[in-house]
Write a protein that holds these residues in place. Structure first.
Motif, PDB file in Angstrom:
ATOM      1  N   UNK A  84      39.955  48.388  34.749  1.00 39.63           N
ATOM      2  CA  UNK A  84      39.548  47.835  35.660  1.00 39.63           C
ATOM      3  C   UNK A  84      37.797  48.115  36.273  1.00 39.63           C
ATOM      4  N   UNK A  85      37.159  47.695  34.920  1.00 38.75           N
ATOM      5  CA  UNK A  85      35.306  48.203  34.781  1.00 38.75           C
ATOM      6  C   UNK A  85      35.146  46.672  35.186  1.00 38.75           C
ATOM      7  N   UNK A  86      33.960  46.573  36.392  1.00 41.87           N
ATOM      8  CA  UNK A  86      33.751  45.731  36.861  1.00 41.87           C
ATOM      9  C   UNK A  86      32.413  45.578  36.281  1.00 41.87           C
ATOM     10  N   UNK A  87      32.419  44.748  34.989  1.00 38.06           N
ATOM     11  CA  UNK A  87      31.112  44.030  34.223  1.00 38.06           C
ATOM     12  C   UNK A  87      31.515  42.904  33.828  1.00 38.06           C
ATOM     13  N   UNK A  88      30.751  41.516  34.318  1.00 34.58           N
ATOM     14  CA  UNK A  88      29.851  40.428  33.787  1.00 34.58           C
ATOM     15  C   UNK A  88      30.442  40.532  32.308  1.00 34.58           C
ATOM     16  N   UNK A 139      48.935  42.766  43.777  1.00 34.36           N
ATOM     17  CA  UNK A 139      49.119  44.145  42.985  1.00 34.36           C
ATOM     18  C   UNK A 139      48.750  44.306  41.870  1.00 34.36           C
ATOM     19  N   UNK A 140      47.199  45.653  42.256  1.00 34.11           N
ATOM     20  CA  UNK A 140      46.989  46.038  41.301  1.00 34.11           C
ATOM     21  C   UNK A 140      45.156  45.028  40.469  1.00 34.11           C
ATOM     22  N   UNK A 141      44.715  44.761  41.340  1.00 36.82           N
ATOM     23  CA  UNK A 141      44.099  44.078  41.144  1.00 36.82           C
ATOM     24  C   UNK A 141      42.341  44.496  40.713  1.00 36.82           C
ATOM     25  N   UNK A 142      41.414  44.225  40.052  1.00 33.77           N
ATOM     26  CA  UNK A 142      40.058  45.036  39.772  1.00 33.77           C
ATOM     27  C   UNK A 142      39.832  44.717  40.061  1.00 33.77           C
ATOM     28  N   UNK A 143      38.372  45.916  40.768  1.00 34.52           N
ATOM     29  CA  UNK A 143      37.232  44.753  41.323  1.00 34.52           C
ATOM     30  C   UNK A 143      36.242  44.133  40.793  1.00 34.52           C
ATOM     31  N   UNK A 144      35.606  43.220  41.750  1.00 34.66           N
ATOM     32  CA  UNK A 144      35.808  42.053  40.724  1.00 34.66           C
ATOM     33  C   UNK A 144      33.739  42.196  40.186  1.00 34.66           C
ATOM     34  N   UNK A 145      32.181  41.898  39.338  1.00 36.48           N
ATOM     35  CA  UNK A 145      31.813  41.907  39.288  1.00 36.48           C
ATOM     36  C   UNK A 145      30.701  41.578  40.307  1.00 36.48           C
ATOM     37  N   UNK A 146      30.358  42.031  41.781  1.00 37.79           N
ATOM     38  CA  UNK A 146      29.702  40.826  42.710  1.00 37.79           C
ATOM     39  C   UNK A 146      28.100  41.774  43.021  1.00 37.79           C
ATOM     40  N   UNK A 147      26.510  40.242  42.539  1.00 37.19           N
ATOM     41  CA  UNK A 147      25.997  41.390  42.720  1.00 37.19           C
ATOM     42  C   UNK A 147      25.289  40.511  44.109  1.00 37.19           C
ATOM     43  N   UNK A 148      25.916  39.928  44.689  1.00 37.95           N
ATOM     44  CA  UNK A 148      24.974  39.338  45.606  1.00 37.95           C
ATOM     45  C   UNK A 148      25.790  39.354  47.008  1.00 37.95           C
TER      46      UNK A 148
END
Length: 306
Positions: free
Chosen positions: A277-281, A244-253
């Motif tokens: 929850x911010x998808x940042x590198x 539960x409550x997993x965050x979006x990942x930073x995915x560039x490809x």
């Protein structure tokens, strides 16, 4: 700035790691006779090339650990004295990388240092191979049971002198220490995220618990897996699509992938965790290393409970 070209070169510890992987693959995978022979030949060739290329009297923990593993696996397959002699040699060097006493200013013992000089304890901040020494100790205990005593002692001290008391710093979560902190000490403003370091340490603990049969230590391993899947101060699973409550990942490809694990929970001040929850590198960037360490940890955990 991290997308750079590097010159191809012979790296002895990577050759040894490759040799160990080939030996493992040949022993475990369903292969044709030709495939098995080809992989076993590659395992021996990588080992031989590493021996020729390396300076093998004073080495670091990765060189010692993977050389121990590769040599032990080759002896297990071929039974040749040269492989046993090498396994004993590198295993002895690896044991010299462990701090058995208490160094000034450090309340723990039993941790591994970068090399036999033991001037700097193993404290990675991004890529990490904390599991390597205990994987090597486990290989020596399995392949050479009559000579296993010092490796069992090393595993016992690693648990009781370092990881178990170190985990008390972060109670009630009992996160394993990264060096002398709960989280890695970042060396720049880019490479932040603790999960790979954390899970490489968890895998090391799991292998040590396997070696010693320490059920309490394996319960501590379970807490590390639970932390990854949501038993953390943010009640967030770090594995995308699981829990539960997993965050979006930073995915560039790619798109977000179920089962992916990002670089991991950050920290900024006073060793306190930070996650959002911010998808940042790079903390939210997906990375294969923490996935491999999670699978390795889980494998040891399940083997222990079979």
């Amino acid at each position: 700035l991290d997308d750079v070209s590097t010159r191809a070169e012979v790296v002895p510890w990577e050759l040894m790691l490759g040799s160990g992987v080939f030996s493992k693959a040949a022993a475990r995978l369903k292969l044709s006779v030709e495939e098995k022979e080809s992989i076993e030949k590659a395992a021996v060739e990588d080992w031989q090339d590493a021996i020729k290329a390396g300076i093998w009297e004073t080495v670091n923990y990765r060189e010692a650990a993977w050389s121990t593993v590769a040599s032990a696996l080759l002896y297990e397959r071929w039974g040749e004295d040269r492989f046993k002699d090498a396994a004993m040699h590198f295993g002895n060097i690896l044991l010299k990388c462990q701090e058995k006493g208490k160094a000034p200013g450090i309340p723990f013992r039993g941790y591994f240092c970068y090399d036999t000089g033991r001037s700097q304890l193993l404290s990675d901040h991004h890529a990490a191979f904390n599991e390597a020494p205990m994987i090597a100790c486990a290989a020596m205990c399995r392949v050479f049971p009559l000579e296993s005593a010092p490796y069992r002692e090393a595993a016992k001290l690693f648990i009781e002198g370092y990881l178990a008391p170190g985990s008390e710093m972060s109670a009630p979560y009992n996160l394993l220490p990264a060096g002398l902190s709960t989280f890695p000490v970042w060396t720049d403003h880019i490479f932040h995220g603790s999960t790979n370091v954390h899970l490489s340490q968890a895998w090391a603990l799991a292998k040590a618990a396997e070696i010693t049969g320490d059920r309490q230590a394996m319960e501590l391993v379970q807490k590390q897996l639970e932390w990854t899947l949501g038993r953390n101060p943010f009640s967030s699973s770090l594995m995308y699509g699981v829990g539960y409550n997993f965050a979006p990942n930073y995915v560039y490809c790619t798109h977000n992938i179920a089962g992916a694990i990002p670089v991991g929970i950050d920290s900024f001040h006073d060793d306190m965790p930070f996650w959002n929850g911010t998808a940042g590198a790079t903390s939210h960037e997906i990375w294969i290393e923490p996935v491999s360490r999670f699978v390795g940890t889980l494998s040891s955990y399940l083997n222990f409970h079979e």
